[in-house]
Design an enzyme around this catalytic site. Structure first.
Site, PDB file in Angstrom:
ATOM      1  N   ASP A 135     111.628 -15.788  41.753  1.00  0.00           N
ATOM      2  CA  ASP A 135     112.987 -15.425  41.374  1.00  0.00           C
ATOM      3  C   ASP A 135     113.694 -16.723  40.967  1.00  0.00           C
ATOM      4  OD1 ASP A 135     113.716 -16.720  43.719  1.00  0.00           O
ATOM      5  OD2 ASP A 135     114.811 -15.035  44.583  1.00  0.00           O
ATOM      6  N   HIS A 136     115.002 -16.661  40.814  1.00  0.00           N
ATOM      7  CA  HIS A 136     115.750 -17.849  40.381  1.00  0.00           C
ATOM      8  C   HIS A 136     115.663 -18.978  41.412  1.00  0.00           C
ATOM      9  CE1 HIS A 136     118.289 -15.167  42.682  1.00  0.00           C
ATOM     10  NE2 HIS A 136     119.051 -16.177  43.026  1.00  0.00           N
ATOM     11  N   CYS A 138     110.284 -17.922  46.065  1.00  0.00           N
ATOM     12  CA  CYS A 138     111.706 -17.547  46.012  1.00  0.00           C
ATOM     13  C   CYS A 138     112.451 -18.642  46.771  1.00  0.00           C
ATOM     14  CB  CYS A 138     111.961 -16.138  46.541  1.00  0.00           C
ATOM     15  SG  CYS A 138     111.716 -15.862  48.301  1.00  0.00           S
ATOM     16  N   THR A 181     113.438 -18.870  49.957  1.00  0.00           N
ATOM     17  CA  THR A 181     112.807 -19.139  51.259  1.00  0.00           C
ATOM     18  C   THR A 181     111.307 -18.867  51.262  1.00  0.00           C
ATOM     19  OG1 THR A 181     113.191 -16.852  51.921  1.00  0.00           O
ATOM     20  CG2 THR A 181     114.895 -18.462  52.521  1.00  0.00           C
ATOM     21  N   ILE A 240     110.341 -15.944  51.810  1.00  0.00           N
ATOM     22  CA  ILE A 240     110.216 -14.812  52.740  1.00  0.00           C
ATOM     23  C   ILE A 240     110.405 -13.466  52.037  1.00  0.00           C
ATOM     24  CG2 ILE A 240     111.161 -13.739  54.809  1.00  0.00           C
ATOM     25  CD1 ILE A 240     111.923 -16.596  55.764  1.00  0.00           C
ATOM     26  N   GLY A 241     111.496 -13.320  51.309  1.00  0.00           N
ATOM     27  CA  GLY A 241     111.764 -12.033  50.663  1.00  0.00           C
ATOM     28  C   GLY A 241     110.642 -11.640  49.712  1.00  0.00           C
ATOM     29  N   HIS A 293      90.988 -17.669  57.694  1.00  0.00           N
ATOM     30  CA  HIS A 293      91.003 -16.579  58.672  1.00  0.00           C
ATOM     31  C   HIS A 293      91.564 -15.255  58.147  1.00  0.00           C
ATOM     32  CE1 HIS A 293      90.762 -19.319  62.500  1.00  0.00           C
ATOM     33  NE2 HIS A 293      89.787 -19.548  61.643  1.00  0.00           N
ATOM     34  N   ARG A 297      83.894 -12.926  62.196  1.00  0.00           N
ATOM     35  CA  ARG A 297      84.798 -12.167  63.058  1.00  0.00           C
ATOM     36  C   ARG A 297      86.144 -11.888  62.380  1.00  0.00           C
ATOM     37  NH1 ARG A 297      85.338 -17.466  64.569  1.00  0.00           N
ATOM     38  NH2 ARG A 297      87.402 -18.203  65.239  1.00  0.00           N
ATOM     39  N   HIS A 298      86.480 -12.714  61.400  1.00  0.00           N
ATOM     40  CA  HIS A 298      87.764 -12.526  60.717  1.00  0.00           C
ATOM     41  C   HIS A 298      87.736 -11.335  59.767  1.00  0.00           C
ATOM     42  CE1 HIS A 298      88.896 -16.226  62.558  1.00  0.00           C
ATOM     43  NE2 HIS A 298      87.874 -16.838  62.005  1.00  0.00           N
TER      44      HIS A 298
HETATM   45  C1  RB5 Z   1     118.188 -15.614  46.486  1.00  0.00           C
HETATM   46  O1  RB5 Z   1     119.443 -16.205  46.668  1.00  0.00           O
HETATM   47  C2  RB5 Z   1     117.414 -15.646  47.793  1.00  0.00           C
HETATM   48  O2  RB5 Z   1     117.910 -14.700  48.664  1.00  0.00           O
HETATM   49  C3  RB5 Z   1     115.939 -15.414  47.536  1.00  0.00           C
HETATM   50  O3  RB5 Z   1     115.460 -16.396  46.671  1.00  0.00           O
HETATM   51  C4  RB5 Z   1     115.028 -15.475  48.739  1.00  0.00           C
HETATM   52  O4  RB5 Z   1     115.263 -16.612  49.498  1.00  0.00           O
HETATM   53  C5  RB5 Z   1     114.927 -14.253  49.540  1.00  0.00           C
HETATM   54  O5  RB5 Z   1     114.182 -14.162  50.514  1.00  0.00           O
END
Ligand code: RB5
Length: 145
Positions: free
Chosen positions: A7-8, A64, A66, A68-69, A97, A131-132
């Site tokens: 993403d951005h 992205c 983080t 995470i998303g 693993h 095993r993995h």
């Molecule tokens: C965008 O601002 C931000 O929320 C996205 O890049 C990401 O970190 C989401 O998990």
């Protein structure tokens, strides 16, 4: 062929990773985004996830803000094992693993030097099997229910 997307929040790091792949003569397909304009990360996580799950691409790289998303989105695609990593130990072991087929990073979390080390470990480390494999099969079994 490696699928890559962001993403951005991950755009700048995605472009750095692309240059690195070019230096290594590794082919990639860029699923976007193509600028720093604000977009919604699920579309890119899903697009890269689908390219990997369908076999169009061997592995995927996602960025992205983080990490995470976009990893949450990619992991909704059946057959995707996306790992969000910000250290080299995790990058190595998620290949050994978990047979991770997608790596995710935060463009606002890791610097470019560390990110490229993570990419290299992700691309160059083999799955250990044994095993993995059984543990991955348990995930696949649940996905297929
Ligand atoms: C965008 O601002 C931000 O929320 C996205 O890049 C990401 O970190 C989401 O998990």
């Amino acid at each position: 062929m490696i699928a890559i997307g962001s993403d951005h929040g991950g755009f700048e790091l995605k472009e750095i990773i692309k240059k690195h792949l070019e230096k290594r003569n590794i082919e990639y397909k860029d699923f976007g985004t193509f600028s720093e304009a604000s977009v919604d990360y699920p579309a890119y996580g899903i697009a890269v996830g689908e390219a990997v799950a369908s076999g169009e691409c061997e592995k995927g790289i996602l960025v992205c803000g983080t990490g995470i998303g976009i990893s949450m989105a990619a992991n909704k695609v059946k057959g995707v094992r996306a790992a969000c990593c910000s250290d080299t130990f995790s990058a190595r072991f998620t290949r050994m693993h978990n047979d991770a087929n997608v790596i995710c990073m935060g463009g606002r979390v890791v610097g470019p030097g560390l990110a490229l080390d993570i990419v290299d470990l992700f691309l160059d480390t083999e799955f250990e099997g044994g095993r993995h494999q059984k543990r991955i099969d348990l995930i696949t079994e649940y996905e297929n229910k």
